[in-house]
Structure formats: structure tokens, C-alpha cells
Design a protein around this motif. Structure first.
Motif, mmCIF file in Angstrom:
data_model
loop_
_atom_site.group_PDB
_atom_site.id
_atom_site.type_symbol
_atom_site.label_atom_id
_atom_site.label_comp_id
_atom_site.label_asym_id
_atom_site.label_seq_id
_atom_site.Cartn_x
_atom_site.Cartn_y
_atom_site.Cartn_z
ATOM 1 N N THR A 1 1.027 -0.996 0.092
ATOM 2 C CA THR A 1 -0.060 0.107 0.083
ATOM 3 C C THR A 1 0.563 0.976 -0.246
ATOM 4 O O THR A 1 1.575 1.655 0.830
ATOM 5 C CB THR A 1 -0.959 -0.375 1.149
ATOM 6 N N ASN A 2 0.655 2.069 -0.848
ATOM 7 C CA ASN A 2 1.084 3.507 -1.085
ATOM 8 C C ASN A 2 0.057 4.417 -1.387
ATOM 9 O O ASN A 2 -0.333 4.593 -2.375
ATOM 10 C CB ASN A 2 2.758 3.522 -2.166
ATOM 11 N N PHE A 3 0.054 5.507 -0.771
ATOM 12 C CA PHE A 3 -1.544 6.045 -1.254
ATOM 13 C C PHE A 3 -0.416 7.293 -1.226
ATOM 14 O O PHE A 3 -1.627 7.883 -2.326
ATOM 15 C CB PHE A 3 -1.279 7.384 0.729
ATOM 16 N N GLN A 4 0.130 7.488 -1.563
ATOM 17 C CA GLN A 4 0.986 8.876 -2.632
ATOM 18 C C GLN A 4 0.343 9.552 -3.775
ATOM 19 O O GLN A 4 -0.217 9.986 -4.314
ATOM 20 C CB GLN A 4 2.463 8.881 -2.186
ATOM 21 N N PRO A 5 0.299 7.498 -5.016
ATOM 22 C CA PRO A 5 0.415 8.189 -6.080
ATOM 23 C C PRO A 5 -1.691 8.444 -6.167
ATOM 24 O O PRO A 5 -1.711 9.320 -7.053
ATOM 25 C CB PRO A 5 0.158 6.312 -6.708
ATOM 26 N N ALA A 6 -2.342 7.858 -4.776
ATOM 27 C CA ALA A 6 -3.708 8.079 -5.019
ATOM 28 C C ALA A 6 -3.899 9.609 -4.608
ATOM 29 O O ALA A 6 -4.980 10.617 -5.175
ATOM 30 C CB ALA A 6 -4.837 7.727 -4.201
ATOM 31 N N ILE A 7 -3.013 10.473 -3.215
ATOM 32 C CA ILE A 7 -3.270 11.594 -3.546
ATOM 33 C C ILE A 7 -2.274 12.869 -4.423
ATOM 34 O O ILE A 7 -3.213 13.726 -4.653
ATOM 35 C CB ILE A 7 -2.052 12.289 -1.837
ATOM 36 N N ASP A 8 -1.992 12.356 -4.902
ATOM 37 C CA ASP A 8 -0.300 12.571 -6.181
ATOM 38 C C ASP A 8 -1.412 12.922 -7.269
ATOM 39 O O ASP A 8 -2.062 14.476 -7.558
ATOM 40 C CB ASP A 8 0.157 12.317 -6.461
ATOM 41 N N PHE A 9 -2.606 12.148 -7.250
ATOM 42 C CA PHE A 9 -4.040 11.822 -9.276
ATOM 43 C C PHE A 9 -4.455 13.132 -8.222
ATOM 44 O O PHE A 9 -5.194 13.832 -8.801
ATOM 45 C CB PHE A 9 -4.080 10.438 -8.681
ATOM 46 N N TYR A 10 -5.619 12.910 -7.252
ATOM 47 C CA TYR A 10 -6.069 13.997 -6.848
ATOM 48 C C TYR A 10 -6.019 15.388 -6.994
ATOM 49 O O TYR A 10 -6.137 16.192 -6.881
ATOM 50 C CB TYR A 10 -6.361 13.301 -5.272
#
Length: 405
Positions: A336-345
């Protein structure tokens, strides 16, 4: 330091290992000696007061029992809970006594004004209390219901409707209760601190020797099973308000043309990021899907976009949430890595008013880089929520809740 105070501190030290929840509750309060008290203990205002002289001759077991009962009051939030309008503090204390007596079997040396008052006023209670085994075979009443019952009993007694009226013994019990509850005031900060300790005990299984009935009551008292609905409603309200444009061409319903009316834009304004790492189950995802579907499929929201992630994004182009999605169809199940989802947002923030992240919270804390956000994290369950809620809520514009399934 008096002999009694020394004994109390030894009891607290022993609770560190044997009764972790009692230890945590005591640590939220200050232990204060009060020689002016005519009762052994009283609590409130983040204090636990005691009279050394009254307790100095108690054997260690009785002293610890008196102390425990006062801490039970705190854990049950009786000194800090919301009070009825024009509440009589002494009756609140009596209600607290009988509520605790229904959950916890204490020794005969312990004198609680509420228990003694009920024994003197209701023979059925006296028989039930003195019955062997579990204390209560009487009435299964809540703290609030006991308050009402005792209020009526005391009113009847003072009006002379009970045999003998308000005798001297009963008046002494009421005076003790009045003094014991003198510090009781509604206090939301105290409630939250104590509930946090109860939540930790549930996550860490740190209940110690607390009995089943008392443990269940504490679970119920701190239960926030419906928080996710309130959190989703608030998130939805923020999205709706951000889509609102003021216009003088449409009058306000309340003030007419003296104030601007409002118009809402229909656009895809919600992004949902779903964790598809190996720790997310199909069952958890189905609960999440139903929760989102029930609260967000409104006329003002045209569609909801969804992205999936584990260590990276699984779909570079969002899919619509209108279609039923099977989690097994998504190729993920990694870490799990939250950063890609946060960056996409943040890269597509002009398209969205908010982001919902569904996850178990097990991953590295993402970096916001000072960006403003409207992000709601929905965690798979309470235990996972307790492990990650503090770091989530510390991020600017981020809130968290959990699904109670």
C-alpha cells in the motif's frame, strides 16, 4: 504524604499491569487529599478527592474497592455526562451508585448512598441486592432511568406519601450524595478523553479484571458505530456548498430579491480512491460500496469517479461508480502506497471538490505539500481506525471515520 495517599499510589502502580484501563482513567485525573470531606471519595473537574482520615483504618482490599468504584464512575462518564434540565446532583450520584451496583458485586463493608437509599425505600430492591451471585435480579435500568426512578421516590418521600416520610437515615444518605456529587458538571472534553482511553482498551484488549456487564456498558458508552454516516453527510454538505453559485437572477427563498439566490453546478465532483492491496477483503469493499451508494447518489451529483491503488495506481483513467464494481476484477493485491492516489487528486483538483479514500490505513503517511484538501478517509474497521486516525486527522483538510461492520 499521608499513609492513605501512599496506599492509593501503590494501588495505582499495581493497576499499571493488572488493570490498565483503571490506570489510564486515573491518569486523566489529579489525586487530591481533601480533609474537609465527610465522604471517602468524590470525583469531578478532573480531580479525585479523598479523605485520609475516613480511609486510614480501611483494610487494603476495602480501600482499593472504594477507589475502584470512584474510577468506575469516571469511566461510565457519570460526573461529566449530559445532565437533565435542572438536574439534582445528589440524585445523579444515587443513580450512579445503583447503576454500578447492578454491574459490580462489592463487599458488604462498602457503603454507597444510592444503594442504601434504595434498600430503605424498596424491599424488592433489598431482597434482590442481598441475593447470592449476580447482584441484580431487580430491574435492568439505565443511568438515566435510575435518575427518574429515584427522583420520583425522593419526591414521594418528601411529600409524605411513603410510610414514615423522609426519615433521618434517608436524609443523611441524601446529604452524603449531595456532597459526593458537588464537582459534577457536563464536560465534553472530559468525555472525549475518557472515551479515548476506553477505545484504546478495546483495541489493545486492556480491560484487565473488568467484569462482563461493566465492560459491555463501557463499550456501548463509547460506541461510535454511526460516525461514518455523520462523516459522509458532512463531506457531502461540503461538496454541495462548494458547487453553489450565488445569483441575483434567482431570489433567495427566505429573503426574496434582497439577498442572492443560489444555483448549483452539476459536474463529476467526487473522486474515490480504493485500496486494492492484499489486506482489503471483498466483504469490506461491499460494505463500503453500499455506504457510498446510499448517501451520494443524489440529483446534485452527476457521477462519482473511482481510481484503484496499491503501491501505485491501477487505472490511469477513472471509472464511474454507477456500475457495480467487483473488487476481484481489479489487478492489485500488492502493498500500500497512498501517495499516488493523493497526487492524482491534487493533479486533477480542478475537476473534483473532494476525495474519499477507502483503505485499512496500513501504509506510509502521505505528503500533502501544503495543498488544501477536502479528504475523507473511510477505514475498514474500528481496530484499524484506532491505529491510523491520529496521523490522518493531523493532515490539513483530512478527516477519518470507519465502517462498523
Amino acid at each position: 504524604m499521608t499513609k492513605t495517599e501512599q496506599k492509593l499510589k501503590e494501588i495505582i502502580s499495581s493497576w499499571f499491569y493488572q488493570e490498565p484501563l483503571l490506570f489510564s482513567a486515573v491518569c486523566t485525573h489529579r489525586l487530591v487529599e481533601n480533609p474537609g470531606l465527610s465522604v471517602p471519595f468524590r470525583s469531578g473537574n478532573f480531580h479525585i478527592e479523598f479523605n485520609s482520615e475516613l480511609l486510614c483504618d480501611c483494610n487494603p482490599a476495602v480501600l482499593e474497592e472504594y477507589f475502584k468504584i470512584e474510577v468506575y464512575r469516571i469511566l461510565l462518564l457519570h460526573p461529566y455526562a449530559r445532565q437533565p434540565y435542572n438536574a439534582k446532583k445528589l440524585i445523579l450520584l444515587l443513580a450512579s451508585d445503583v447503576t454500578i451496583a447492578a454491574m459490580y458485586r462489592f463487599s458488604k463493608e462498602i457503603v454507597l448512598p444510592g444503594v442504601e437509599y434504595m434498600k430503605s425505600r424498596d424491599p424488592a430492591y433489598a431482597r434482590a441486592f442481598e441475593s447470592p451471585g449476580k447482584v441484580f435480579m431487580y430491574e435492568n435500568l439505565s443511568f438515566e432511568e435510575w435518575y427518574k426512578k429515584l427522583y420520583n421516590l425522593i419526591s414521594e418521600s418528601k411529600n409524605g406519601q411513603n410510610a414514615g416520610g423522609a426519615d433521618e437515615y434517608s436524609e443523611n444518605l441524601l446529604a452524603m450524595a449531595d456532597e459526593s456529587a458537588a464537582l459534577w458538571e457536563e464536560n465534553e472534553d472530559a468525555q472525549n478523553k475518557i472515551k479515548d482511553e476506553i477505545k484504546k482498551a478495546q483495541v489493545d484488549e486492556g480491560w484487565g479484571g473488568l467484569g462482563g456487564e461493566l465492560q459491555r456498558s463501557l463499550r456501548d458508552e463509547s460506541d461510535f458505530s454511526f460516525d461514518y454516516r455523520r462523516a459522509l453527510s458532512k463531506f457531502r454538505a461540503n461538496i454541495v456548498s462548494s458547487s453553489r453559485n450565488l445569483t441575483r437572477m434567482k431570489p433567495s427563498r427566505r429573503f426574496g430579491f434582497n439577498a442572492m439566490g443560489s444555483r448549483y453546478e452539476r459536474k463529476a465532483n467526487i473522486l474515490i480512491a480504493v485500496d486494492v492491496s492484499g489486506s482489503i477483503t471483498d466483504e469490506s469493499f461491499n460494505h463500503f460500496y453500499k455506504a457510498i451508494k446510499n448517501i451520494f447518489f443524489l440529483g446534485i451529483i452527476e457521477k462519482i469517479d473511482v481510481i484503484f491503488f496499491d503501491t501505485g495506481l491501477k487505472n490511469l483513467k477513472p471509472v464511474t461508480f454507477k456500475k457495480k464494481i467487483e473488487l476481484g476484477e481489479i489487478k492489485g493485491r500488492g502493498g500500500t502506497n497512498f501517495q499516488p492516489a493523493i497526487d492524482f487528486y491534487f493533479d486533477h483538483k480542478s475537476d473534483y471538490n473532494g476525495l474519499i479514500i477507502f483503505t485499512d490505513g496500513q501504509g506510509q503517511i502521505p505528503v500533502m505539500n501544503g495543498n488544501s484538501a477536502n479528504i475523507l478517509w473511510i477505514i475498514t474497521g474500528r481496530q484499524d481506525y484506532e491505529k491510523c486516525r491520529q496521523w490522518i486527522n493531523s493532515l490539513p483538510g483530512n478527516k477519518s471515520t470507519y465502517l462498523p461492520f
